[in-house]
Design an enzyme around this catalytic site. Structure first.
Site, PDB file in Angstrom:
ATOM      1  N   HIS A  87      -8.220  -9.146   2.229  1.00 59.01           N
ATOM      2  CA  HIS A  87      -7.286  -9.780   3.092  1.00 59.01           C
ATOM      3  C   HIS A  87      -8.107 -10.613   4.015  1.00 59.01           C
ATOM      4  CE1 HIS A  87      -3.240  -7.994   2.655  1.00 59.01           C
ATOM      5  NE2 HIS A  87      -4.024  -6.734   2.657  1.00 59.01           N
ATOM      6  N   THR A 131       0.883  -1.290  -0.067  1.00 59.24           N
ATOM      7  CA  THR A 131       0.129  -0.154  -0.084  1.00 59.24           C
ATOM      8  C   THR A 131       0.839   1.261  -0.015  1.00 59.24           C
ATOM      9  OG1 THR A 131      -1.812  -1.225   1.306  1.00 59.24           O
ATOM     10  CG2 THR A 131      -1.937   1.219   1.326  1.00 59.24           C
TER      11      THR A 131
END
Length: 555
Positions: free
Chosen positions: A319, A89
């Site tokens: 996730h 990220t």
């Protein structure tokens, strides 16, 4: 293939970019209306963990005003990739907006081992600032570790600081890194028992009234409700079964199946933090982005403003539930509706044709390896404990101590230069010895030394991606690449980080003022976005930019 990798090869870079643009200009068919004015507002949208195939796999479930509008009215780069490792990220958001890779902007991971302080640092962490909007340390953040400017910085400089920049995301790093060093503000969501949007003293000393009003309205609380599928779950044929063994789900619920009572589940899942792992986190982000446009009067004059919006919930859901889950499908269906709502607001306030928006992702994700194994696709899980045990035994047998290694972090080995000197060991010889040892381990595909990264100019293969992600001052001495579709993670849910197509292939859509209508299968890379927006605005490129201007996108 483009070779736009180093700052010192500017002439070669210019030539490569120019030839590609000419090729596409000759082949693309566009139907556009010319405009000479700059956009009043540039909106950069990053969808966290969005694989490219989410555009096509769920397309039949999308409405006409969100993703489909961008593909229909704007420009679709269908072969867009990250060109470095690791695909996380922090590096992803930094690369989108700086127009370069970790090699230059320095955000080499979300967290990394600092060779000077001998501590692990967080990409947006800053102990020298204060939290604003909360007493929690969650606000102690800034972009000070990012070494280069963003296009939003360059727009601020170009307009003598009159053009505003606001960054928004549930995640601090998703708000801070895109907004850059000169931003008026970056805001992120602090969950737990508060459920408020916060910032840091890097930007201001108190929250603006519009942010305080938004927090006081308890918008986040309104989303603690049932999460069920938008449409009949039996029609979600684009994803796997709802009841399976590949999803984690939430504490307090036996199975990861619809529906989810978020108000009840929030008690066992860190209060308001549960919203992050649901599509309502994206809805909350959209609400706040709209409030920011109104509160800051973005796009209301002729000086271009920049709004960066990162949708983080897609990452949390991915996730938790994995690429093939019905939860991921429903999250994207709902995100499409939020984007349509956002575009309608922009049309009504800023004005249709008065703003420019691009949409991309910060990385993709691998399908749950346990699921891949169940359908006979090679995949698996990494045993870091046994790998560590074997490696430490090798260090003791070979060098008489494990102290020559300071840290193993992000699949990189950091050597102790002082210990090597004390023992009279040659750095390059030790690096190579570690390579020869690590490559013999199970599920390790490739191993390279820092010396190789610094001395060899790779032009093809995954080695190029490694080199683009290698920062000489911040990266380790030995770099390890694991086998395809093998991850260090739980057997439920999924993750990302590799240089393989499931992590690198992400959407790139442009829409609005100054953008042609069309599509291309020619390869584009993430660092191309920032110089393209800079060219559209007629401003300086970010100071470390190595990407190419996608001239075929611009009218």
């Amino acid at each position: 293939m483009k070779k736009c990798y180093t700052l010192i090869t500017f002439l070669l870079l210019f030539s490569a970019c120019g030839s590609q643009n000419e090729t596409i200009l000759a082949t693309e068919q566009t139907n556009t209306i010319e405009t000479n004015s700059k956009p009043k507002l540039v909106i950069g949208i990053v969808v966290d963990q969005m694989r490219y195939d989410y555009l096509t796999r769920f397309e039949s479930k999308y409405g006409e005003g969100g993703f489909k509008r961008m593909m229909r009215e704007g420009f679709n780069c269908k072969n867009n990739h990250f060109n470095y490792i690791p695909t996380y990220t922090g590096p992803g958001h930094a690369s989108v907006y700086t127009g370069t890779t970790p090699k230059y902007h320095g955000i080499i991971s979300n967290n990394w081992y600092d060779k000077e302080t001998k501590e692990t640092v967080y990409c947006a962490g800053d102990e020298n600032v204060k939290s604003i909007g909360t007493e929690d340390k969650a606000g102690k953040m800034s972009p000070h570790l990012m070494l280069t400017t963003t296009f939003s910085d360059e727009n601020r400089l170009f307009t003598q600081m009159r053009g505003k920049t606001i960054g928004i995301s549930l995640k601090d790093r998703g708000a801070i890194l895109p907004a850059g060093h000169t931003a008026n503000a970056a805001y992120w969501f602090h969950g737990k028992e508060e459920g408020t949007w916060i910032t840091s003293s890097f930007y201001m000393n108190t929250l603006p009234n519009w942010v305080t009003d938004f927090n006081t309205a308890e918008v986040a609380k309104s989303y603690l409700k049932e999460w069920n599928t938008v449409y009949d779950i039996s029609t979600y044929i684009e994803s796997g079964t709802d009841d399976n063994n590949f999803e984690r789900g939430f504490m307090g619920k036996d199975k990861a199946i619809f529906p989810y009572d978020l108000k009840t589940l929030s008690k066992d899942n860190n209060g308001f933090d549960i919203l992050k792992a649901t599509p309502y986190g994206n809805s909350l982000t959209t609400d706040f982005a709209i409030a920011a446009i109104e509160g800051e009067q973005l796009g209301m004059d002729e000086i271009t403003d920049v709004l960066t919006v990162s949708y983080s919930s897609t990452d949390y859901v991915g996730h938790n539930f994995g690429v093939n889950s019905k939860e991921v499908e429903d999250t994207y269906i709902r995100l499409d509706k939020d984007i349509e709502r956002f575009f309608k607001y922009l049309d009504e306030t800023v004005g249709e044709g008065e703003y420019t928006v691009f949409l991309t992702a910060d990385h993709g994700a691998v399908n749950v390896p346990a699921y891949l194994q169940s359908v006979k696709v090679p995949a698996g899980y990494l045993d870091y404990d046994s790998r560590k045990e074997k490696f430490q035994a090798f260090l003791k047998d070979t060098f008489g101590t494990t102290d020559i290694v300071e840290k193993v972090s992000n699949n990189q080995v950091f050597l102790s230069k002082s210990k090597l000197k004390e023992l009279g060991l040659n750095l390059h010889n030790v690096e190579q010895a570690l390579v020869d040892e690590q490559i013999s381990y199970e599920n390790i595909a490739k191993v390279y030394t820092a010396t190789t990264m610094n001395s060899t100019n790779f032009t093809t293969g995954i080695e190029v991606l490694l080199q683009n992600g290698f920062n000489q001052k911040r990266s380790g001495d030995v770099i390890i690449i694991d086998d395809i579709a093998h991850i260090a993670y739980s057997k439920k849910g999924s993750t990302h980080g590799s240089g393989l197509n499931y992590d690198t292939h992400v959407p790139l859509l442009f829409l609005g003022n100054g953008i042609k209508q069309g599509e291309t299968y020619n390869k584009t890379v993430i660092p191309d976005i920032a110089p393209t927006i800079s060219a559209l605005l007629g401003i300086s490129f970010p100071n470390g930019s190595t990407g190419c201007v996608l001239g075929f996108v611009i009218k």
